[in-house]
Design a protein around this motif. Structure first.
Motif, mmCIF file in Angstrom:
data_model
loop_
_atom_site.group_PDB
_atom_site.id
_atom_site.type_symbol
_atom_site.label_atom_id
_atom_site.label_comp_id
_atom_site.label_asym_id
_atom_site.label_seq_id
_atom_site.Cartn_x
_atom_site.Cartn_y
_atom_site.Cartn_z
ATOM 1 N N MET A 74 -2.970 -16.399 -8.312
ATOM 2 C CA MET A 74 -3.468 -17.109 -9.495
ATOM 3 C C MET A 74 -3.402 -16.261 -10.760
ATOM 4 O O MET A 74 -3.612 -16.782 -11.861
ATOM 5 C CB MET A 74 -4.922 -17.545 -9.259
ATOM 6 N N LEU A 75 -3.085 -14.972 -10.640
ATOM 7 C CA LEU A 75 -3.083 -14.086 -11.798
ATOM 8 C C LEU A 75 -1.815 -14.249 -12.629
ATOM 9 O O LEU A 75 -0.780 -14.737 -12.160
ATOM 10 C CB LEU A 75 -3.201 -12.627 -11.319
ATOM 11 N N GLU A 76 -1.931 -13.821 -13.882
ATOM 12 C CA GLU A 76 -0.767 -13.759 -14.761
ATOM 13 C C GLU A 76 0.101 -12.556 -14.368
ATOM 14 O O GLU A 76 -0.393 -11.576 -13.781
ATOM 15 C CB GLU A 76 -1.221 -13.645 -16.213
ATOM 16 N N PRO A 77 1.390 -12.572 -14.707
ATOM 17 C CA PRO A 77 2.279 -11.454 -14.293
ATOM 18 C C PRO A 77 1.811 -10.092 -14.802
ATOM 19 O O PRO A 77 1.959 -9.079 -14.101
ATOM 20 C CB PRO A 77 3.631 -11.849 -14.884
ATOM 21 N N HIS A 78 1.235 -10.028 -16.007
ATOM 22 C CA HIS A 78 0.829 -8.733 -16.545
ATOM 23 C C HIS A 78 -0.473 -8.211 -15.906
ATOM 24 O O HIS A 78 -0.852 -7.052 -16.126
ATOM 25 C CB HIS A 78 0.658 -8.816 -18.066
ATOM 26 N N GLU A 79 -1.159 -9.044 -15.119
ATOM 27 C CA GLU A 79 -2.392 -8.626 -14.477
ATOM 28 C C GLU A 79 -2.196 -8.233 -13.013
ATOM 29 O O GLU A 79 -3.111 -7.699 -12.377
ATOM 30 C CB GLU A 79 -3.450 -9.753 -14.549
ATOM 31 N N MET A 80 -1.026 -8.515 -12.466
ATOM 32 C CA MET A 80 -0.815 -8.325 -11.036
ATOM 33 C C MET A 80 -0.780 -6.862 -10.626
ATOM 34 O O MET A 80 -1.336 -6.478 -9.591
ATOM 35 C CB MET A 80 0.487 -9.027 -10.616
ATOM 36 N N GLU A 81 -0.140 -6.041 -11.413
ATOM 37 C CA GLU A 81 0.011 -4.633 -11.027
ATOM 38 C C GLU A 81 -1.339 -3.933 -10.948
ATOM 39 O O GLU A 81 -1.608 -3.179 -9.992
ATOM 40 C CB GLU A 81 0.922 -3.921 -12.023
ATOM 41 N N ALA A 82 -2.208 -4.197 -11.902
ATOM 42 C CA ALA A 82 -3.539 -3.581 -11.873
ATOM 43 C C ALA A 82 -4.352 -4.090 -10.674
ATOM 44 O O ALA A 82 -5.096 -3.316 -10.045
ATOM 45 C CB ALA A 82 -4.277 -3.866 -13.179
ATOM 46 N N PHE A 83 -4.185 -5.379 -10.338
ATOM 47 C CA PHE A 83 -4.903 -5.936 -9.199
ATOM 48 C C PHE A 83 -4.448 -5.280 -7.894
ATOM 49 O O PHE A 83 -5.273 -4.957 -7.023
ATOM 50 C CB PHE A 83 -4.682 -7.449 -9.158
ATOM 51 N N VAL A 84 -3.147 -5.036 -7.753
ATOM 52 C CA VAL A 84 -2.621 -4.420 -6.535
ATOM 53 C C VAL A 84 -3.117 -2.980 -6.412
ATOM 54 O O VAL A 84 -3.503 -2.527 -5.323
ATOM 55 C CB VAL A 84 -1.082 -4.478 -6.535
ATOM 56 N N ASN A 85 -3.138 -2.263 -7.514
ATOM 57 C CA ASN A 85 -3.593 -0.878 -7.469
ATOM 58 C C ASN A 85 -5.066 -0.760 -7.083
ATOM 59 O O ASN A 85 -5.470 0.216 -6.439
ATOM 60 C CB ASN A 85 -3.358 -0.210 -8.825
ATOM 61 N N LYS A 126 0.827 -1.206 0.000
ATOM 62 C CA LYS A 126 0.000 0.000 0.000
ATOM 63 C C LYS A 126 0.859 1.253 0.000
ATOM 64 O O LYS A 126 0.538 2.262 -0.668
ATOM 65 C CB LYS A 126 -0.915 -0.031 1.231
ATOM 66 N N GLU A 127 1.984 1.245 0.717
ATOM 67 C CA GLU A 127 2.866 2.393 0.802
ATOM 68 C C GLU A 127 3.942 2.361 -0.285
ATOM 69 O O GLU A 127 4.915 3.124 -0.215
ATOM 70 C CB GLU A 127 3.532 2.443 2.182
ATOM 71 N N ASP A 128 3.793 1.464 -1.254
ATOM 72 C CA ASP A 128 4.711 1.352 -2.405
ATOM 73 C C ASP A 128 6.138 1.054 -1.980
ATOM 74 O O ASP A 128 7.111 1.468 -2.636
ATOM 75 C CB ASP A 128 4.670 2.635 -3.252
ATOM 76 N N LYS A 129 6.320 0.316 -0.895
ATOM 77 C CA LYS A 129 7.650 -0.092 -0.471
ATOM 78 C C LYS A 129 8.132 -1.329 -1.220
ATOM 79 O O LYS A 129 9.352 -1.572 -1.285
ATOM 80 C CB LYS A 129 7.662 -0.359 1.039
ATOM 81 N N ILE A 130 7.210 -2.110 -1.739
ATOM 82 C CA ILE A 130 7.554 -3.288 -2.534
ATOM 83 C C ILE A 130 6.712 -3.252 -3.798
ATOM 84 O O ILE A 130 5.597 -2.703 -3.824
ATOM 85 C CB ILE A 130 7.311 -4.602 -1.753
ATOM 86 N N ASP A 131 7.251 -3.856 -4.861
ATOM 87 C CA ASP A 131 6.498 -3.921 -6.116
ATOM 88 C C ASP A 131 5.644 -5.174 -6.148
ATOM 89 O O ASP A 131 5.647 -6.001 -5.213
ATOM 90 C CB ASP A 131 7.450 -3.864 -7.312
ATOM 91 N N HIS A 132 4.906 -5.357 -7.238
ATOM 92 C CA HIS A 132 3.964 -6.483 -7.317
ATOM 93 C C HIS A 132 4.679 -7.825 -7.421
ATOM 94 O O HIS A 132 4.173 -8.849 -6.957
ATOM 95 C CB HIS A 132 3.015 -6.281 -8.501
#
Length: 574
Positions: free
Chosen positions: A186-197, A153-159
């Motif tokens: 279970m998500l694909e690597p290209h879908e993880m960043e949007a899920f985290v956001n 949440k605080e952007d200390k680590i990436d997806h």
């Protein structure tokens, strides 16, 4: 439609069958089931735990309630059938794991409610309308998981780092992750960043789900008694809910996740819950018990559980069907020709008949009464759910859904009789019955100890008696040969039997010979008979002649020889 045209009768007050056949029934005269209905495109994808029969309107017409799985991700619905037509349907948010009908109260009219377990929720329907939604209490979120998402949440680590840390805690630490973390992994690597956001700003909730569900009578043993819901959850708990307030009345932890459940008794008096778990064990839960009692340890994963009278019948993944007592003693095992897809209880109360229905992956449904296979039904497709009971106005109705989404309805003939005759190949049933062996007495134990202490002396005495027996038998055999008292074959390669009979008292005698070939594989050929005698005392007309060919087990024609001797010599001895 199969073998004739089937139509549904109008639902009126007149008794009789709700389904009738128009066509030729002679080909089905010997069958025990009537093919009432078959719809290969009914689009019903479900399991036995999501099928129930209940009189929802109190009009004597039993309806079919099905929790349809849809495609697995969408189109999940609760469908209600009347006869062969769908009466209503309700959309479900998540996959259903159990469907039961139960009475919530004693108000008139006595119409049951429908409970549908789906995810962490239980949806209650009354009069085919949504009535109440029960939610399982949330679980405590693991602090480590909460800290990981706080760093994201605080952007200390990436997806990608978030994924590695969650996988490390799941694999090494054995911690239970929330639904958000499991879905993220279970998500694909290209879908993880949007899920985290999207989800990093929301609070984490850890929610368990329902794995199985059953009903338990509250304080009466009648069929129309008020019932409680019994559920098994993913966090290894068995909960009993109050039918009016829908609060948890009792909760018990079990060693593993419950997958199949069978309930008997009353909650206020005494009850017994049989649970088959994911670890391959069967446990029994009783009233006021602090921990479950392990009953059976299976050799493979359970795929079905049925309680037959006081015994437990469980199907396993190794194509086997086992029966146990409630104390864990194995009664019998049946090897099946194909893997089990589903199981159900066939309880025909009108005939007092109970058996176990087992659907196999080879498109067959086997009916077992104890260990005996008494009926085999061929189906058009692999059966995925079974339900036997009263449907419409028919007491003996078997409802099946197939892997391709088809619906099969069969009606048990009123003249059908299931014989207790095993139709499966193998040894007879009597061979598996254990003998009643008496207990060891004190005399038997003393005799056994004496034999152990004097084993050498007893063996020597036995050998001495055996030698004496053989010697006496040899002497008697030699005496029989000398006195010609026994039929003997002179040639060991020709198994012959010969009897001689002397007729007459002298001075002329008649000797009759009966020769028999005792061989069962080859005939006797080129045989000759010769008489050896004292020529000074006797005279024979034909002292030598040939014998006809003797077939296997056949006797030769009567052979006679006339013998003459002086009167003073006395009779001839054979």
């Amino acid at each position: 439609m199969v073998r004739g045209r089937w139509v549904a009768l109008a639902t009126g007050p007149s008794p009789g069958r709700s389904l009738k056949m128009e066509g030729n029934e002679r080909s089905e005269a010997c069958a025990k089931w009537l093919d009432a209905h078959y719809d290969p495109v009914a689009n019903l994808y479900t399991f036995s735990s999501c099928v129930a029969l209940a009189d929802l309107h109190g009009d004597g017409e039993t309806k079919l309630i099905v929790g349809d799985l849809g495609t697995g991700q969408s189109n999940m619905k609760l469908k209600v059938y009347k006869g062969t037509t769908m009466l209503s349907e309700n959309t479900l948010i998540d996959l259903p794991t159990g469907v039961v009908a139960f009475l919530m109260d004693t108000n008139e009219p006595r119409t049951p409610a429908v409970a549908v377990a789906s995810g962490p929720y239980i949806y209650i329907y009354k009069n085919l309308r949504p009535y109440f939604k029960f939610t399982l209490p949330p679980l405590e979120v693991n602090p480590l998981e909460q800290d990981i998402w706080h760093q994201a949440k605080e952007d200390k680590i990436d997806h990608l780092t978030l994924k590695e840390m969650l996988e490390s805690f799941r694999d090494k630490g054995g911690m239970r992750l929330s639904a958000r973390s499991l879905r993220y992994l279970m998500l694909e690597p290209h879908e993880m960043e949007a899920f985290v956001n999207v989800h990093k700003m929301q609070a984490i909730k850890c929610q368990t789900v329902i794995t199985c569900m059953a009903t338990l009578n509250k304080n009466m043993a009648d069929d129309d008694a008020v019932g409680c819901l019994v559920i098994g959850t993913e966090n290894m708990e068995v909960c009993i809910l109050d039918p009016e307030a829908f609060t948890i009345q009792a909760k018990l932890n079990i060693p593993s996740v419950a997958v199949f459940m069978d309930v008997t008794g009353q909650f206020d008096v005494e009850f017994r819950i049989i649970v088959a778990c994911r670890n391959g064990n069967i446990y029994i839960i009783r009233r006021d018990s602090k921990r479950p009692k392990q009953c059976v340890e299976l050799n493979s994963q359970p795929v079905g559980l049925v309680r037959l009278n006081k015994n437990i019948v469980v199907g396993c993944g190794k194509e086997t069907l086992h029966a146990y007592t409630q104390k864990g003693k194995k009664l019998w095992t049946v090897q099946l020709p194909a893997p089990i897809t589903t199981m159900s209880l066939m309880d025909h109360k009108a005939k007092g008949f109970q058996a176990v229905l087992v659907a196999l992956a080879n498109s067959e449904v086997h009916l077992y009464k104890d260990k005996i296979l008494i009926n085999v039904t061929k189906t058009q497709d692999i059966v995925t759910s079974l339900c036997f009971g009263r449907y419409g106005r028919e007491d003996g109705t078997l409802i099946m859904t197939t892997k391709g989404g088809g619906l099969i309805i069969k009606i048990l003939k009123r003249t059908a009789v299931f014989e207790d005759k095993d139709t499966s190949p193998g040894p007879p049933l009597a061979q598996s019955i254990k003998l009643s062996i008496p207990k060891k007495t004190k005399l038997y134990v003393d005799q056994t100890l004496r034999e152990r202490e004097n084993a050498v002396a007893m063996h020597r005495a036995f050998q001495m008696d055996l030698y004496r027996l053989r010697l006496r038998a040899t002497r008697e055999y030699a005496k029989a040969l000398e006195a010609s008292m026994a039929p003997v074959s002179a040639d060991l390669q020709e198994p012959l039997k010969m009897n001689a009979v002397v007729q007459g008292i002298g001075p002329a005698f008649k000797l009759t010979l009966n020769i028999q070939n005792t061989s069962a594989t080859r005939p006797a050929i080129n045989l000759c008979v010769s008489f050896l005698y004292d020529e000074h005392l006797y005279s024979v007309k034909r002292a030598f002649f040939k014998v006809f060919v003797l077939a296997m087990g056949r006797r030769a024609p009567i052979l006679t020889a006339h013998i003459h001797m002086p009167v003073s010599e006395g009779p001839l001895l054979a």
